[in-house]
Design an enzyme around this catalytic site. Structure first.
Site, PDB file in Angstrom:
ATOM      1  N   HIS A 225      -6.154  -1.677   4.455  1.00  0.00           N
ATOM      2  CA  HIS A 225      -5.123  -1.072   5.329  1.00  0.00           C
ATOM      3  C   HIS A 225      -5.387  -1.576   6.760  1.00  0.00           C
ATOM      4  O   HIS A 225      -5.438  -2.777   6.994  1.00  0.00           O
ATOM      5  CB  HIS A 225      -5.218   0.452   5.165  1.00  0.00           C
ATOM      6  CG  HIS A 225      -4.129   1.262   5.802  1.00  0.00           C
ATOM      7  ND1 HIS A 225      -3.001   0.731   6.359  1.00  0.00           N
ATOM      8  CD2 HIS A 225      -4.004   2.620   5.966  1.00  0.00           C
ATOM      9  CE1 HIS A 225      -2.228   1.701   6.829  1.00  0.00           C
ATOM     10  NE2 HIS A 225      -2.816   2.873   6.619  1.00  0.00           N
ATOM     11  N   HIS A 265       1.535  -7.707   0.789  1.00  0.00           N
ATOM     12  CA  HIS A 265       1.965  -6.364   1.147  1.00  0.00           C
ATOM     13  C   HIS A 265       2.509  -5.663  -0.086  1.00  0.00           C
ATOM     14  O   HIS A 265       3.147  -6.297  -0.916  1.00  0.00           O
ATOM     15  CB  HIS A 265       3.040  -6.398   2.249  1.00  0.00           C
ATOM     16  CG  HIS A 265       3.131  -5.107   2.974  1.00  0.00           C
ATOM     17  ND1 HIS A 265       3.896  -4.063   2.517  1.00  0.00           N
ATOM     18  CD2 HIS A 265       2.506  -4.677   4.091  1.00  0.00           C
ATOM     19  CE1 HIS A 265       3.746  -3.042   3.342  1.00  0.00           C
ATOM     20  NE2 HIS A 265       2.906  -3.382   4.299  1.00  0.00           N
ATOM     21  N   ASP A 316      -1.125  -7.461  10.186  1.00  0.00           N
ATOM     22  CA  ASP A 316      -2.495  -7.617  10.681  1.00  0.00           C
ATOM     23  C   ASP A 316      -2.869  -9.054  10.992  1.00  0.00           C
ATOM     24  O   ASP A 316      -3.836  -9.296  11.710  1.00  0.00           O
ATOM     25  CB  ASP A 316      -3.491  -7.040   9.668  1.00  0.00           C
ATOM     26  CG  ASP A 316      -3.328  -5.545   9.553  1.00  0.00           C
ATOM     27  OD1 ASP A 316      -3.411  -4.881  10.595  1.00  0.00           O
ATOM     28  OD2 ASP A 316      -3.089  -5.043   8.444  1.00  0.00           O
TER      29      ASP A 316
HETATM   30  C1  LIG Z   1      -1.945  -5.339   1.126  1.00  0.00           C
HETATM   31  C2  LIG Z   1      -2.523  -5.311  -0.269  1.00  0.00           C
HETATM   32  C3  LIG Z   1      -3.631  -4.265  -0.352  1.00  0.00           C
HETATM   33  C4  LIG Z   1      -1.397  -4.918  -1.229  1.00  0.00           C
HETATM   34  O1  LIG Z   1      -2.005  -4.775  -2.447  1.00  0.00           O
HETATM   35  P1  LIG Z   1      -1.279  -4.537  -3.841  1.00  0.00           P
HETATM   36  O2  LIG Z   1       0.144  -4.223  -3.700  1.00  0.00           O
HETATM   37  O3  LIG Z   1      -2.133  -3.562  -4.570  1.00  0.00           O
HETATM   38  O4  LIG Z   1      -1.354  -5.953  -4.496  1.00  0.00           O
HETATM   39  P2  LIG Z   1      -2.547  -6.488  -5.384  1.00  0.00           P
HETATM   40  O5  LIG Z   1      -3.849  -6.338  -4.679  1.00  0.00           O
HETATM   41  O6  LIG Z   1      -2.416  -5.864  -6.744  1.00  0.00           O
HETATM   42  O7  LIG Z   1      -2.181  -8.002  -5.441  1.00  0.00           O
HETATM   43  C5  LIG Z   1      -1.253  -8.594  -6.371  1.00  0.00           C
HETATM   44  C6  LIG Z   1      -1.709 -10.016  -6.637  1.00  0.00           C
HETATM   45  O8  LIG Z   1      -1.668 -10.774  -5.422  1.00  0.00           O
HETATM   46  C7  LIG Z   1      -2.971 -11.192  -5.039  1.00  0.00           C
HETATM   47  N1  LIG Z   1      -3.137 -10.933  -3.612  1.00  0.00           N
HETATM   48  C8  LIG Z   1      -2.595  -9.929  -2.906  1.00  0.00           C
HETATM   49  N2  LIG Z   1      -2.976 -10.003  -1.632  1.00  0.00           N
HETATM   50  C9  LIG Z   1      -3.764 -11.083  -1.547  1.00  0.00           C
HETATM   51  C10 LIG Z   1      -4.462 -11.662  -0.492  1.00  0.00           C
HETATM   52  N3  LIG Z   1      -4.399 -11.143   0.739  1.00  0.00           N
HETATM   53  N4  LIG Z   1      -5.193 -12.753  -0.729  1.00  0.00           N
HETATM   54  C11 LIG Z   1      -5.241 -13.286  -1.953  1.00  0.00           C
HETATM   55  N5  LIG Z   1      -4.611 -12.766  -3.006  1.00  0.00           N
HETATM   56  C12 LIG Z   1      -3.880 -11.680  -2.806  1.00  0.00           C
HETATM   57  C13 LIG Z   1      -3.929 -10.314  -5.824  1.00  0.00           C
HETATM   58  O9  LIG Z   1      -5.175 -10.918  -6.012  1.00  0.00           O
HETATM   59  C14 LIG Z   1      -3.170 -10.093  -7.085  1.00  0.00           C
HETATM   60  O10 LIG Z   1      -3.280 -11.261  -7.871  1.00  0.00           O
HETATM   61  P3  LIG Z   1      -3.445 -11.160  -9.458  1.00  0.00           P
HETATM   62  O11 LIG Z   1      -2.191 -10.492  -9.941  1.00  0.00           O
HETATM   63  O12 LIG Z   1      -3.588 -12.573  -9.868  1.00  0.00           O
HETATM   64  O13 LIG Z   1      -4.652 -10.320  -9.698  1.00  0.00           O
HETATM   65  C15 LIG Z   1      -3.064  -6.706  -0.652  1.00  0.00           C
HETATM   66  O14 LIG Z   1      -2.056  -7.672  -0.500  1.00  0.00           O
HETATM   67  C16 LIG Z   1      -4.289  -7.068   0.142  1.00  0.00           C
HETATM   68  O15 LIG Z   1      -5.396  -6.689  -0.235  1.00  0.00           O
HETATM   69  N6  LIG Z   1      -4.127  -7.812   1.283  1.00  0.00           N
HETATM   70  C17 LIG Z   1      -5.251  -8.115   2.143  1.00  0.00           C
HETATM   71  C18 LIG Z   1      -5.595  -6.922   3.009  1.00  0.00           C
HETATM   72  C19 LIG Z   1      -4.549  -6.697   4.080  1.00  0.00           C
HETATM   73  O16 LIG Z   1      -4.102  -7.602   4.757  1.00  0.00           O
HETATM   74  N7  LIG Z   1      -4.166  -5.412   4.247  1.00  0.00           N
HETATM   75  C20 LIG Z   1      -3.224  -5.012   5.266  1.00  0.00           C
HETATM   76  C21 LIG Z   1      -1.897  -4.662   4.671  1.00  0.00           C
HETATM   77  S1  LIG Z   1      -0.690  -4.376   5.917  1.00  0.00           S
END
Ligand SMILES: CC(C)(COP(=O)(O)OP(=O)(O)OC[C@H]1O[C@@H](n2cnc3c(N)ncnc32)[C@H](O)[C@@H]1OP(=O)(O)O)[C@@H](O)C(=O)NCCC(=O)NCCS
Length: 380
Positions: A225, A265, A316
């Site tokens: 987050h 996201h 971010d």
């Molecule tokens: C924002 C976030 C938590 C959303 O998560 P989510 O909806 O649960 O999505 P998931 O984590 O299930 O990701 C779905 C797929 O995309 C990939 N993915 C998502 N964000 C990614 C990232 N930043 N880098 C690499 N791969 C990513 C995941 O590994 C997953 O791949 P898979 O299906 O092969 O396992 C996620 O994109 C993330 O962890 N981003 C990095 C942290 C961040 O920037 N957070 C701030 C958000 S405003």
């Protein structure tokens, strides 16, 4: 009403509509974010953080008089009880600003004149007070940990300018003030994000605003987050220090199955509209301050991650380089997110309490089958 539910929720409650709200509109397919229906791009271009606070808390844009009334109330609340300053001074030298903020915000309730009140007007008063106090805590703690004097607030300055004054000990340039002001507008609210949901859950027990905001700060801290902005800059810094190729660095992270902070996201399937502004800000601030390298690196990483993983930059990613160029230390990035998001958290707490019902979902039980047997300890 049944005591069980047969509906199974997707992991992480993805796509679940958990409440009604009149505060924030998001269209994740079209990349739209709007507060009270007003597009974030219009607010970023024309509004101020104070005006945006009014919009979030009172549900409409203020008249000139209403706006100056709110500005005066925010300025009048720029004060911290000496007990809070003592607490900041007593934090151990290694204490992280985000942890100090969480603890100090909880302690603000000791000194709040409306502590025992949880009605609408008292919570609006707390929203105004805590918005001023959170900015002061972040700035004051940074001064204290660096052995500097705590700077007196200036009631004639905007929220953004006063924060930069209290942080850096000098009035900011108009460019820096406006850049932070826009960043504060962009971060102010985001519907049922994790920290806002945490705030609403806490508020819904009829606890109090300080408890709800403390819950929210705890949730914001995590790297999935609000903590992501710090993680982004740590990558940029490591790449810069090693003289490495940013794309190769990120390629290496993906090869190790690491997530790249600042990308992806849960709701947006296209560009995060906040990133659109922050990208330009990061570029322009970098160019005008002779620090273009951070934006250059960021753009290379963005192009690579987009091509390789089809992931877009989120709020971010470019806030990291923007905050750095504004002279904000990396471990203050997430606290600065809170300096803005307090406005949205408070709006949601007020909305929750205006029409409250306890938030208490169910879990799909997957443990040992009931009835499982209790075995006496000497027979295990
Ligand atoms: C924002 C976030 C938590 C959303 O998560 P989510 O909806 O649960 O999505 P998931 O984590 O299930 O990701 C779905 C797929 O995309 C990939 N993915 C998502 N964000 C990614 C990232 N930043 N880098 C690499 N791969 C990513 C995941 O590994 C997953 O791949 P898979 O299906 O092969 O396992 C996620 O994109 C993330 O962890 N981003 C990095 C942290 C961040 O920037 N957070 C701030 C958000 S405003």
């Amino acid at each position: 009403m049944s005591s069980v539910t047969t509906t199974q929720s997707p992991k992480g409650l993805e796509g679940i509509v958990a409440t009604t709200s009149k505060i924030c509109y998001i269209d994740g397919d079209r990349g739209v974010l709007a507060y009270r229906g007003i597009d974030i791009h219009e607010l970023a271009d024309h509004s101020t953080f104070e005006e945006t606070c009014y919009l979030l808390w009172f549900g409409k844009l203020p008249t000139r008089e209403e706006l100056s009334g709110l500005q005066a109330r925010l300025a009048a609340e720029r004060k911290l009880d000496p007990g809070i300053i003592t607490m900041l001074r007593n934090a151990p030298a290694h204490a992280l600003p985000m942890d100090v903020l969480r603890t100090a915000v909880s302690a603000l309730s000791f000194y709040d004149p409306d502590e025992t009140k949880n009605d609408h007007n008292a919570n609006v008063a707390k929203a105004i007070r805590m918005t001023s106090q959170i900015a002061m805590i972040v700035a004051a703690y940074d001064r204290i940990r660096k052995g500097r004097t705590v700077v007196e607030p200036d009631g004639t300055l905007s929220h953004a300018a006063n924060f930069l004054l209290m942080l850096n000990g000098e009035k900011p340039s108009t460019t820096a003030e406006r850049a932070l002001d826009i960043a504060l507008i962009l971060h102010a609210d985001h519907e049922l994000n994790a920290s806002t949901f945490a705030a609403r859950v806490t508020a819904a027990t009829l606890s109090d605003m300080h408890s709800a905001i403390t819950s929210a700060i705890g949730a914001l801290k995590g790297p999935l987050h609000g903590g992501a902005n710090e993680a982004v800059f740590r990558i940029l810094k490591a790449v810069d220090a090693a003289g490495a190729d940013p794309v190769e660095h990120v390629r290496g992270m993906l090869a190790q199955k690491k997530k790249i902070p600042g990308f992806g996201h849960r709701v947006y399937h296209t560009e995060d509209p906040r990133a659109t502004h922050l990208r330009v800000m990061s570029r322009d601030l970098g160019a005008s301050s002779g620090q273009s390298k951070w934006n250059d690196m960021s753009q290379k990483i963005e192009a690579f991650v987009k091509a390789e993983k089809k992931l877009n930059a989120n709020v971010d990613f470019y806030s990291a380089s923007t905050y750095h160029i504004l002279g904000i230390d990396v471990d203050l990035f997430t606290p600065v997110f809170a300096v803005s998001r307090i406005s949205g958290w408070a709006a949601h707490v007020i909305e929750q309490l205006d029409d409250n019902r306890l938030i208490r979902p169910r879990a799909d039980y997957l443990g040992p089958v009931y009835p499982n047997k209790y075995v006496a300890i000497d027979q295990r």
